[in-house]
Design a protein around this motif. Sequence first.
Motif, PDB file in Angstrom:
ATOM      1  N   LEU A   1     -18.445 -28.876  26.444  1.00 13.41           N
ATOM      2  CA  LEU A   1     -19.188 -28.215  27.187  1.00 13.41           C
ATOM      3  C   LEU A   1     -19.977 -29.010  28.147  1.00 13.41           C
ATOM      4  N   GLU A   2     -19.757 -29.072  29.562  1.00 18.73           N
ATOM      5  CA  GLU A   2     -20.277 -29.834  30.457  1.00 18.73           C
ATOM      6  C   GLU A   2     -21.693 -29.273  30.896  1.00 18.73           C
ATOM      7  N   GLU A   3     -21.400 -28.131  31.201  1.00 21.53           N
ATOM      8  CA  GLU A   3     -22.610 -27.264  31.921  1.00 21.53           C
ATOM      9  C   GLU A   3     -22.553 -25.800  31.555  1.00 21.53           C
ATOM     10  N   SER A   4     -24.107 -25.158  31.253  1.00 16.00           N
ATOM     11  CA  SER A   4     -23.834 -23.762  30.979  1.00 16.00           C
ATOM     12  C   SER A   4     -25.242 -23.342  31.603  1.00 16.00           C
TER      13      SER A   4
ATOM     14  N   THR B   1     -22.442 -19.060  34.281  1.00 20.11           N
ATOM     15  CA  THR B   1     -21.301 -20.091  34.651  1.00 20.11           C
ATOM     16  C   THR B   1     -21.176 -20.968  33.591  1.00 20.11           C
ATOM     17  N   VAL B   2     -20.187 -21.306  33.157  1.00 16.46           N
ATOM     18  CA  VAL B   2     -19.749 -22.448  32.228  1.00 16.46           C
ATOM     19  C   VAL B   2     -18.680 -23.346  32.572  1.00 16.46           C
ATOM     20  N   SER B   3     -18.815 -24.802  32.556  1.00 12.31           N
ATOM     21  CA  SER B   3     -17.810 -25.796  32.779  1.00 12.31           C
ATOM     22  C   SER B   3     -17.377 -26.330  31.560  1.00 12.31           C
TER      23      SER B   3
ATOM     24  N   ARG C   1     -24.988 -15.420  28.441  1.00 11.66           N
ATOM     25  CA  ARG C   1     -24.657 -17.044  28.196  1.00 11.66           C
ATOM     26  C   ARG C   1     -23.818 -16.998  27.169  1.00 11.66           C
ATOM     27  N   GLN C   2     -24.164 -16.367  25.767  1.00 10.15           N
ATOM     28  CA  GLN C   2     -23.210 -16.403  24.630  1.00 10.15           C
ATOM     29  C   GLN C   2     -21.797 -15.918  24.832  1.00 10.15           C
ATOM     30  N   ARG C   3     -21.537 -14.888  25.898  1.00 11.57           N
ATOM     31  CA  ARG C   3     -20.201 -14.211  26.051  1.00 11.57           C
ATOM     32  C   ARG C   3     -19.437 -15.248  26.947  1.00 11.57           C
ATOM     33  N   THR C   4     -20.237 -15.619  27.791  1.00  9.45           N
ATOM     34  CA  THR C   4     -19.540 -16.539  28.813  1.00  9.45           C
ATOM     35  C   THR C   4     -19.119 -17.858  28.116  1.00  9.45           C
ATOM     36  N   GLU C   5     -19.894 -18.505  27.609  1.00 12.54           N
ATOM     37  CA  GLU C   5     -19.237 -19.580  26.522  1.00 12.54           C
ATOM     38  C   GLU C   5     -18.485 -19.354  25.742  1.00 12.54           C
ATOM     39  N   SER C   6     -18.282 -18.457  24.989  1.00 15.66           N
ATOM     40  CA  SER C   6     -17.359 -17.888  24.192  1.00 15.66           C
ATOM     41  C   SER C   6     -15.901 -17.667  24.871  1.00 15.66           C
ATOM     42  N   ALA C   7     -16.062 -17.073  26.185  1.00 18.22           N
ATOM     43  CA  ALA C   7     -14.947 -16.584  26.905  1.00 18.22           C
ATOM     44  C   ALA C   7     -14.417 -17.763  27.346  1.00 18.22           C
ATOM     45  N   ALA C   8     -15.066 -18.865  27.778  1.00 20.15           N
ATOM     46  CA  ALA C   8     -14.641 -20.233  28.281  1.00 20.15           C
ATOM     47  C   ALA C   8     -14.004 -20.837  27.329  1.00 20.15           C
ATOM     48  N   ARG C   9     -14.481 -21.077  26.000  1.00 23.64           N
ATOM     49  CA  ARG C   9     -13.707 -21.579  24.988  1.00 23.64           C
ATOM     50  C   ARG C   9     -12.443 -21.015  24.593  1.00 23.64           C
TER      51      ARG C   9
ATOM     52  N   ARG D   1     -13.820 -23.687  34.362  1.00 20.15           N
ATOM     53  CA  ARG D   1     -14.948 -23.212  34.589  1.00 20.15           C
ATOM     54  C   ARG D   1     -14.730 -21.582  34.575  1.00 20.15           C
ATOM     55  N   LEU D   2     -15.748 -20.931  33.953  1.00 15.19           N
ATOM     56  CA  LEU D   2     -15.722 -19.496  34.021  1.00 15.19           C
ATOM     57  C   LEU D   2     -17.037 -19.113  34.443  1.00 15.19           C
ATOM     58  N   THR D   3     -16.940 -18.176  35.166  1.00 18.85           N
ATOM     59  CA  THR D   3     -18.235 -17.328  35.755  1.00 18.85           C
ATOM     60  C   THR D   3     -18.065 -15.890  35.599  1.00 18.85           C
ATOM     61  N   LEU D   4     -19.036 -15.321  34.724  1.00 16.96           N
ATOM     62  CA  LEU D   4     -19.092 -13.924  34.193  1.00 16.96           C
ATOM     63  C   LEU D   4     -20.183 -13.239  35.031  1.00 16.96           C
ATOM     64  N   ILE D   5     -19.833 -12.176  35.761  1.00 16.54           N
ATOM     65  CA  ILE D   5     -20.643 -11.513  36.679  1.00 16.54           C
ATOM     66  C   ILE D   5     -20.871 -10.122  36.364  1.00 16.54           C
ATOM     67  N   SER D   6     -22.246  -9.525  36.161  1.00 18.52           N
ATOM     68  CA  SER D   6     -22.492  -8.092  36.020  1.00 18.52           C
ATOM     69  C   SER D   6     -22.284  -7.449  37.331  1.00 18.52           C
ATOM     70  N   VAL D   7     -21.010  -7.237  37.574  1.00 17.01           N
ATOM     71  CA  VAL D   7     -21.103  -6.458  39.024  1.00 17.01           C
ATOM     72  C   VAL D   7     -21.634  -5.212  39.111  1.00 17.01           C
ATOM     73  N   ARG D   8     -21.669  -4.258  38.183  1.00 16.01           N
ATOM     74  CA  ARG D   8     -22.302  -3.224  37.811  1.00 16.01           C
ATOM     75  C   ARG D   8     -22.850  -2.987  36.490  1.00 16.01           C
ATOM     76  N   ASP D   9     -23.709  -2.116  36.410  1.00 19.29           N
ATOM     77  CA  ASP D   9     -24.256  -1.726  35.071  1.00 19.29           C
ATOM     78  C   ASP D   9     -23.192  -1.467  33.987  1.00 19.29           C
ATOM     79  N   ASP D  10     -21.984  -1.009  34.336  1.00 18.46           N
ATOM     80  CA  ASP D  10     -20.982  -0.134  33.448  1.00 18.46           C
ATOM     81  C   ASP D  10     -19.926  -1.354  33.212  1.00 18.46           C
ATOM     82  N   ARG D  11     -19.939  -2.326  34.079  1.00 14.09           N
ATOM     83  CA  ARG D  11     -18.896  -3.663  33.745  1.00 14.09           C
ATOM     84  C   ARG D  11     -19.345  -5.044  34.318  1.00 14.09           C
ATOM     85  N   VAL D  12     -18.320  -5.855  33.755  1.00 13.06           N
ATOM     86  CA  VAL D  12     -18.480  -7.305  34.478  1.00 13.06           C
ATOM     87  C   VAL D  12     -17.187  -7.672  34.963  1.00 13.06           C
ATOM     88  N   ALA D  13     -17.276  -8.685  35.791  1.00 10.69           N
ATOM     89  CA  ALA D  13     -16.141  -9.340  36.356  1.00 10.69           C
ATOM     90  C   ALA D  13     -16.311 -10.698  36.102  1.00 10.69           C
TER      91      ALA D  13
END
Length: 193
Positions: free
Chosen positions: A122-125, A137-139, A100-108, A154-166
Amino acid sequence: MTAIVVVLLVLAAGATWWLTHDEDGSPLAGRPRVTDRAAGLSYAVPEGWRQSHEDLVDAYTSSISRRSAEDASEAGDDTEEDGGVVLAGRGDPVPRSALRQRTESAARSNAEYFYPDGRSTLEESRAVEVDGRPAHTVSLTVRAADGRTENHLRLTLISVRDDRVAFLLGVAESPGKPARQEVDAVLDSASVL
């Protein structure tokens, strides 16, 4: 020999269907998809949008866009459609507790990058899952420097694998218009490769 050709044609048709179908009946079901192996994501391309093959800054691995009304008028087109862009990328791993914190920070941060003199609200988190993987996801509504123009980010941050996000980042002009709905539909169409 004819049987082998028929089998190959059936397999090719099946592969095409599999790569372009959406099981959930979403608004973008059946649309072509971008397969971004660098990010580890796939996402749908709405009608009227196109994949960009231009060089992207290092933070992004793929993108699609719809030209803005301003671009259309410069080209002599009278369409009233809004512009929009969706960008994909990847990053270092983020613990589930920090999504949550990283997604909100990256969106801003992206709002400041795209609208350096604007202000974001911020509309939605919310926590979400993409193909069973933890995501957030953050809007934001971003008011441009003129104080009148509102844009949607809008930004969605996904843990695609244990060693990285997309991530998928969508930006649309005028949050109440079709470009916003299309940006949101693209982000909702994401799947992990």
